[in-house]
Each structure stands twice: as structure tokens, then as C-alpha cells.
Design an enzyme around this catalytic site. Structure first.
Site: not given
Ligand code: FPP
Length: 230
Positions: A18-19, A21-23, A63, A66-67, A184, A186
Site C-alpha cells: 500500500d502507498g 499513490g501517496r509516494w 483486489s 480495485n475495479w 487493516r 482490506s
Molecule cells: C496500493 O497503492 C497498491 C496497489 C493498489 C497496487 C499494487 C500494485 C503494484 C505494486 C504493481 C503491480 C504488481 C505486481 C505484482 C507486478 P495505492 O494506489 O492504494 O496507494 P495510496 O493508498 O497511497 O493511494
């Protein structure tokens, strides 16, 4: 150093990555850049897991929820997944990494399904580290599907449900990690987490390194697991 010692006895680690987007936001970059750097973290971690002899590493990549993300973000994630598999499949084959998917990946775009099916077939004979990618995965959905299959075969018990889970045959989950400060589950591995240790960190996924995994495993090694006994 033996494999067991490097992993402090853990056989199966799962991660909620997770994270991303924030990164990206912190750096005023598009979200897709966060996901792209997230793949680099995945690549480094899979290599480390193999080197330390971890039996299974399960990653929550997409997940069932995520759709609901914007279409361009979904297609960016699918594109990254494809590029990762294409770039690293020969390394998996050479290094005895077996790929496995949990969740219903048949609902993904046809080109992704074809690529994954090919990678699954090419690594099916490997018995080093199993890289389990959760795609279109939701634990409640998994449990419902497993219970339906178990009920068709006979009485439902925890054991008969467990035998039908997407994770059937993998070592029991020892350690579940979540990055980015959220605390959590999720809808991830709800059944399998029954006796898993949890490790939460504020580190954002693109910044997660093999050293963080080593820290989590060391903390795991310090814990006393009682499985409800004393
Ligand atoms: C959460 O960050 C991350 C995801 C929903 C996707 C994870 C996918 C990858 C790391 C790339 C593809 C995977 C593989 C196995 C090659 P977020 O977007 O929810 O971040 P945020 O909560 O900061 O917005």
C-alpha cells in the site's frame, strides 16, 4: 546460513503493498509512477525472498474492489503487471521460482490472462520460492467459492473449506505485512490470517526494501506463537 534461519522459521509471508499513490503525490508525480516504482520494489523483494529461501511470498496486486478505480489507472496497473512478467519470466524459470495466482484472474483482460497462463505453465515444475500474486482477489469471495465447492462434496468443516481455498497446498501463512501506515486487512487472506503474525509499517510500498522484509522477519522470530494454547 540455512534458509530457515534467514527467514526466522517463516515459510509464508504475505504483503498488502500500500502507498504507491501517496509516494507519487509526495513527489508531485502521476499515480502511475508510484505503481511503476512499486514494481521495482516487487522485483527486489522476489529476488530477496528466493535468496533467503522463503517458501511462499503472496502479494496483493489487485483486489476485487480495485475495479472501482479510474479506467486509466486500472490499465496502467495491468500494463505494469504484464511488463513485469514479460521482463522477469526467464529469471523465474532459471531461479526455480514458481508462479501462482489467487483470485479469479480469468476476469482480467485477455492478453493478461494469456500471459499469466503461459507463465504459470512455464514455472509449474519449479519448487523453490512460490510467488503468489493475488489478482482480482477478495477473501470473502474466495471463502464463499471454497464453501460452495466444499458443500457440493460433503459436510462443511474448516478442513474441507481450507482444501478448496485458492491457497490450498501452500504453507500456512506465518507473517502478514502491510505498508503505508494503514492497519487493516482490506479483505486479504482473512481465513489464512487466523494465526498469522502481523507487521505494520509506515514505509510506503515503493520505498519498501529487502531490509524491511528482514526487519519484519526478525520481529516475527521474536514472537511466541501459541495458536490459542498457553
Ligand atoms: C496500493 O497503492 C497498491 C496497489 C493498489 C497496487 C499494487 C500494485 C503494484 C505494486 C504493481 C503491480 C504488481 C505486481 C505484482 C507486478 P495505492 O494506489 O492504494 O496507494 P495510496 O493508498 O497511497 O493511494
Amino acid at each position: 546460513m540455512t534458509a530457515g534461519r534467514a527467514t526466522h522459521g517463516a515459510r509464508h509471508v504475505a504483503i498488502i503493498m500500500d502507498g504507491n499513490g501517496r509516494w507519487a503525490k509526495k513527489r508531485h508525480l502521476p499515480r502511475a509512477m508510484g505503481h511503476q516504482r512499486g514494481v521495482e520494489a516487487v522485483r527486489n523483494l522476489v529476488r530477496a525472498a528466493r535468496e533467503m529461501g522463503l517458501e511462499a511470498l503472496t502479494l496483493y496486486a489487485f483486489s476485487t474492489e480495485n475495479w472501482r478505480r479510474p479506467e486509466d489507472e486500472i490499465s496502467a496497473l495491468m500494463g505494469l503487471l504484464k511488463r513485469y512478467i514479460i521482463a522477469d519470466i526467464d529469471e523465474f524459470v532459471a531461479n526455480d521460482v514458481r508462479l501462482r495466482i489467487i483470485g479469479d484472474h480469468s476476469a482480467l483482460p485477455a492478453d493478461v490472462v494469456a500471459l499469466l497462463d503461459d507463465a504459470l505453465a512455464r514455472t509449474a515444475g519449479n519448487d523453490g520460492t512460490t510467488l503468489v500474486i493475488a489478482l482480482n482477489y477478495g477473501a470473502q469471495d474466495e471463502i464463499a467459492r471454497a464453501a460452495t465447492k466444499a458443500a457440493a462434496k460433503g459436510p462443511i468443516t474448516p478442513a474441507t473449506i481450507e482444501a478448496e481455498l485458492d491457497t490450498a497446498g501452500l504453507p500456512p501463512l506465518d507473517l502478514l505485512i502491510r505498508t503505508s501506515g494503514e492497519v487493516r486487512l482490506s479483505n486479504f487472506l482473512l481465513w489464512q490470517a487466523a494465526y498469522a503474525e502481523m507487521w505494520f509499517t509506515d514505509v510506503l510500498w515503493p520505498d519498501f526494501t529487502p531490509d524491511h522484509l528482514r526487519d519484519a522477519l526478525a520481529a516475527f522470530g521474536q514472537r511466541e506463537r501459541r495458536y490459542g494454547g498457553r
